[in-house]
Each structure stands twice: as structure tokens, then as C-alpha cells.
Design an enzyme around this catalytic site. Structure first.
Site, short mmCIF file in Angstrom:
data_model
loop_
_atom_site.label_atom_id
_atom_site.label_comp_id
_atom_site.label_asym_id
_atom_site.label_seq_id
_atom_site.Cartn_x
_atom_site.Cartn_y
_atom_site.Cartn_z
N SER A 168 24.46 6.76 -71.33
CA SER A 168 23.85 6.39 -72.62
C SER A 168 22.56 5.61 -72.42
O SER A 168 21.69 5.64 -73.29
CB SER A 168 24.80 5.49 -73.41
OG SER A 168 26.02 6.11 -73.61
N HIS A 176 23.29 14.29 -72.90
CA HIS A 176 23.87 13.16 -73.63
C HIS A 176 24.56 13.64 -74.90
O HIS A 176 23.89 14.02 -75.87
CB HIS A 176 22.77 12.13 -73.94
CG HIS A 176 23.30 10.86 -74.52
ND1 HIS A 176 22.72 10.22 -75.58
CD2 HIS A 176 24.38 10.11 -74.17
CE1 HIS A 176 23.42 9.13 -75.86
NE2 HIS A 176 24.42 9.05 -75.02
N GLU A 233 21.38 15.48 -76.39
CA GLU A 233 20.04 15.20 -75.89
C GLU A 233 19.94 15.76 -74.46
O GLU A 233 20.78 15.43 -73.62
CB GLU A 233 19.78 13.69 -75.87
CG GLU A 233 19.69 13.10 -77.26
CD GLU A 233 19.45 11.59 -77.23
OE1 GLU A 233 18.39 11.16 -77.72
OE2 GLU A 233 20.31 10.85 -76.72
N ASN A 261 19.55 6.37 -78.89
CA ASN A 261 19.87 4.96 -78.67
C ASN A 261 18.65 4.06 -78.71
O ASN A 261 18.74 2.88 -79.02
CB ASN A 261 20.65 4.78 -77.37
CG ASN A 261 22.11 5.14 -77.56
OD1 ASN A 261 22.64 5.04 -78.66
ND2 ASN A 261 22.76 5.59 -76.50
P1 NAD Z 1 35.79 5.82 -70.88
O1 NAD Z 1 36.04 4.47 -70.31
O2 NAD Z 1 36.57 6.27 -72.08
O3 NAD Z 1 36.05 6.94 -69.74
C1 NAD Z 1 35.57 6.84 -68.43
C2 NAD Z 1 36.58 7.55 -67.53
O4 NAD Z 1 35.97 7.79 -66.25
C3 NAD Z 1 37.85 6.75 -67.27
O5 NAD Z 1 38.96 7.51 -67.67
C4 NAD Z 1 37.85 6.51 -65.75
O6 NAD Z 1 39.14 6.59 -65.18
C5 NAD Z 1 37.00 7.67 -65.28
N1 NAD Z 1 36.36 7.51 -63.97
C6 NAD Z 1 35.83 6.40 -63.42
N2 NAD Z 1 35.30 6.69 -62.21
C7 NAD Z 1 35.50 8.02 -62.00
C8 NAD Z 1 35.18 8.93 -60.96
N3 NAD Z 1 34.54 8.51 -59.87
N4 NAD Z 1 35.52 10.24 -61.10
C9 NAD Z 1 36.17 10.67 -62.21
N5 NAD Z 1 36.51 9.85 -63.24
C10 NAD Z 1 36.17 8.55 -63.13
O7 NAD Z 1 34.21 5.89 -71.14
P2 NAD Z 1 33.41 6.84 -72.16
O8 NAD Z 1 33.23 6.16 -73.46
O9 NAD Z 1 33.99 8.21 -72.10
O10 NAD Z 1 31.96 6.84 -71.46
C11 NAD Z 1 31.67 7.63 -70.34
C12 NAD Z 1 30.16 7.79 -70.21
O11 NAD Z 1 29.65 8.42 -71.40
C13 NAD Z 1 29.38 6.49 -70.04
O12 NAD Z 1 28.29 6.72 -69.19
C14 NAD Z 1 28.90 6.20 -71.46
O13 NAD Z 1 27.74 5.42 -71.50
C15 NAD Z 1 28.62 7.61 -71.95
N6 NAD Z 1 28.63 7.80 -73.42
C16 NAD Z 1 29.56 7.15 -74.20
C17 NAD Z 1 29.55 7.36 -75.58
C18 NAD Z 1 30.57 6.66 -76.48
O14 NAD Z 1 30.41 6.70 -77.71
N7 NAD Z 1 31.61 6.05 -75.93
C19 NAD Z 1 28.61 8.23 -76.15
C20 NAD Z 1 27.70 8.90 -75.32
C21 NAD Z 1 27.72 8.66 -73.96
#
Ligand code: NAD
Length: 285
Positions: free
Chosen positions: A119, A140, A152, A190
Site C-alpha cells: 500500500s 495494488h 493500480e 492512498n
Molecule cells: P494480513 O495481515 O491480513 O495478511 C498477511 C498474511 O501474510 C498473513 O496471513 C501472514 O501469515 C502472511 N505472511 C507473512 N509472511 C509471509 C510469507 N513470507 N509468505 C506467505 N505468507 C506470509 O494483511 P493484509 O491486510 O492482507 O495486507 C497484505 C498486504 O496488502 C500489505 O502489504 C498491505 O499493505 C496490502 N494492502 C492492504 C489493504 C487492506 O485494506 N488491508 C489494501 C491494499 C493493500
């Protein structure tokens, strides 16, 4: 660069959604998590989302079964070796992402395209952990991934035209609408949204209005589908806080600085919907 097989790193909130969208769009999809237990939990959530789509009449049962059949959950990184595209959606932490991509680079076939769903980190600093920064883009997605139409597509100084074209094509193949952004922290959405959310917290801190009234004002006065505090609770106050800190580090501009109240709420464990309480009370499922 023809994409047929998709790998997804992480089966959390975003990774599960990305894997679901890829499988529903007809791609063979492998999703990787850190342990068997977490894979199982992630796939269960994904299955629940597919079932809900059927209940709501958005997907027929046969399509759900086909999508489910295209999905595989794994722990071994080597299972992604034959993927044509790998989308990373793990924690928003630069070291973790760089470490994971360096390991991935060693096992995934050379021609494959890599993408990060970060993000707020820049794609360049993640891509440089691999030997293929020319085949590296940002993809994204938005939460909830099966519902939100936008992706994106981020191209860095090093992204090749071929990789960019393949990324646009696969986004359309997922049934999403692409927009193109330069590799500036926060990309398009963002960069505009985060200062707005932080400013809503500042307005509340300054006593300009109540949480409910600020939300109501933006919803009814501007036609936004939800007010900033409802959205903050939905996104997660911790996630917003991490993103704001990363963007502030990048730009050194006050509008990206997280306000004290946001930090206090994160420290106090009031993270929004995920913890049962943020700016509002939420019943936990
Ligand atoms: P989340 O905490 O729900 O999920 C992350 C997952 O990654 C966890 O289940 C964890 O076990 C796993 N993980 C950690 N290290 C790992 C690895 N080496 N290999 C495989 N899995 C691994 O987080 P999220 O909200 O899904 O966010 C994930 C990414 O997406 C971040 O970079 C975040 O900035 C981005 N993002 C989030 C949103 C949102 O609204 N939450 C929106 C767009 C982008």
C-alpha cells in the site's frame, strides 16, 4: 509473457481475495502461507467468500466448484516455481517483503512476472531484492478484493514495456479496471486518501465536530459511501498508522504525519472492526 498460472503470497485479508479473484477468472492459482494451519484458515475464509457469492446470486454453484478446483494452498515456496505471475500480499514490512522476494527469485522460473500489493512502500525498493526488476510491477488491489473494481498498476523506472503490458492484460483478465501510477509512495489512491483520513482525525481532535457528525457530513454532503471514521475502522487503524508513517518518512510532509490520537488508539488495541472496537463499537463474529 502469457499468464496462465498465478501464485499468491499470503492468504490474509488481501491475499485470499486476490487468490479468489484469480481462480474465479479461470487461472490456476497457488496460494502460499507460513504454516499449514494458516493456509487452512485462509482457504476456509476464501471458501466462505465463494459460498457467500453463491448465496447472493453473484456466482452459480458450478462456477464456484470450478474456481475451488483451480485453487491450491501450499507452504513450500518451491510450489510456485512454474507460476507465470506471483502477487505478494504479506505484511507491510520492507525487510519481510525483500527477504521473501529474494527467496522467490531463486525458485520461480526466469520469465515470470513478480508483483507486490504493497500500500505504501515503493515497488523499486522491493524489486531491487530480485534479479528481475524489469519484470516487477505493483498490483495494488482494494478491499474487499472480489467486490472492488480498481487495481493500480505501478511501473517503476526499470519495469519493461512487456511486463507492464502483461500486467494490464492480467488485471483485465481478473475482471478489474487498471489505472497506471508512478512508483511514488501511496500511488494514486492512498496519496489522496491517507491525508484525508488523517485530517478527519485531526478535525475531531480539534473539536470541530463529533465522530458521527464528521462521518455524516462527508456521506451526505459529499456523497461518499461511508464517512472517514467508518472507513478507518474498516481498513484498520494499525494498517493506517503503518501506512501514514511510511508515507511521512518518504515525503516529510505534515499531511502524512499520523495524529497522536491515532497512535494512542493503536497502542490501546483499538484497531477497528478487527479488534471489535475502533472509533465505533463492533460486534465480533
Ligand atoms: P494480513 O495481515 O491480513 O495478511 C498477511 C498474511 O501474510 C498473513 O496471513 C501472514 O501469515 C502472511 N505472511 C507473512 N509472511 C509471509 C510469507 N513470507 N509468505 C506467505 N505468507 C506470509 O494483511 P493484509 O491486510 O492482507 O495486507 C497484505 C498486504 O496488502 C500489505 O502489504 C498491505 O499493505 C496490502 N494492502 C492492504 C489493504 C487492506 O485494506 N488491508 C489494501 C491494499 C493493500
Amino acid at each position: 509473457m502469457k499468464i496462465r498460472k498465478v501464485g499468491v503470497l499470503g492468504c490474509g485479508l488481501m491475499g485470499a481475495g486476490i487468490a479468489e479473484v484469480a481462480a474465479r477468472a479461470g487461472f490456476e492459482t497457488v496460494v502460499r502461507e507460513v504454516s499449514e494451519e494458516v493456509v487452512e484458515k485462509g482457504l476456509e475464509k476464501l471458501r466462505g467468500s465463494l459460498d457467500k457469492a453463491v448465496e447472493r446470486g453473484k456466482l452459480d454453484a458450478a462456477e464456484r466448484d470450478k474456481a475451488w478446483g483451480r485453487l491450491r494452498g501450499v507452504v513450500d515456496l518451491g510450489a510456485l516455481a512454474e507460476c507465470d505471475l506471483v502477487v505478494e500480499a504479506i505484511v507491510e514490512n520492507l525487510d519481510e517483503k525483500r527477504k521473501t522476494f529474494a527467496a522467490l527469485d531463486a525458485v520461480v522460473k526466469e520469465g515470470a512476472l513478480f508483483a507486490s500489493n504493497t500500500s505504501s512502500l515503493t515497488i523499486t525498493q522491493i524489486a531491487m531484492a530480485t534479479r528481475r526488476p524489469d519484470r516487477f510491477v505493483g498490483l495494488h488491489f482494494f478491499n474487499p478484493v472480489p467486490v472492488m473494481k480498481l487495481v493500480e498498476v505501478v511501473r517503476t523506472l526499470l519495469t519493461s514495456q512487456e511486463a507492464y503490458d502483461a500486467a494490464i492484460e492480467v488485471v483485465r483478465g481478473f475482471g478489474k479496471e487498471p489505472v497506471t501510477a508512478r512508483d511514488n509512495s501511496g500511488f494514486l489512491v492512498n496519496r489522496l486518501l491517507v491525508p484525508y483520513l488523517l485530517d478527519a482525525v485531526r478535525a475531531y481532535e480539534e473539536g470541530v465536530g463529533s465522530i458521527e457528525d464528521i462521518d455524516k457530513a462527508m456521506q451526505l454532503g459529499c456523497g461518499y459511501p461511508m464517512g472517514p471514521f467508518t472507513l478507518l475502522d474498516f481498513v484498520g487503524l494499525d494498517t493506517t498508522y503503518y501506512i501514514a508513517n511510511i508515507m511521512f518518512d518518504e515525503y516529510r510532509e505534515k499531511r502524512f504525519a499520523p495524529p497522536p490520537l491515532l497512535k494512542q488508539m493503536v497502542l490501546a488495541g483499538r484497531l477497528g472492526r478487527k479488534s471489535g472496537r475502533g472509533f465505533y463499537e463492533h460486534s465480533r463474529k
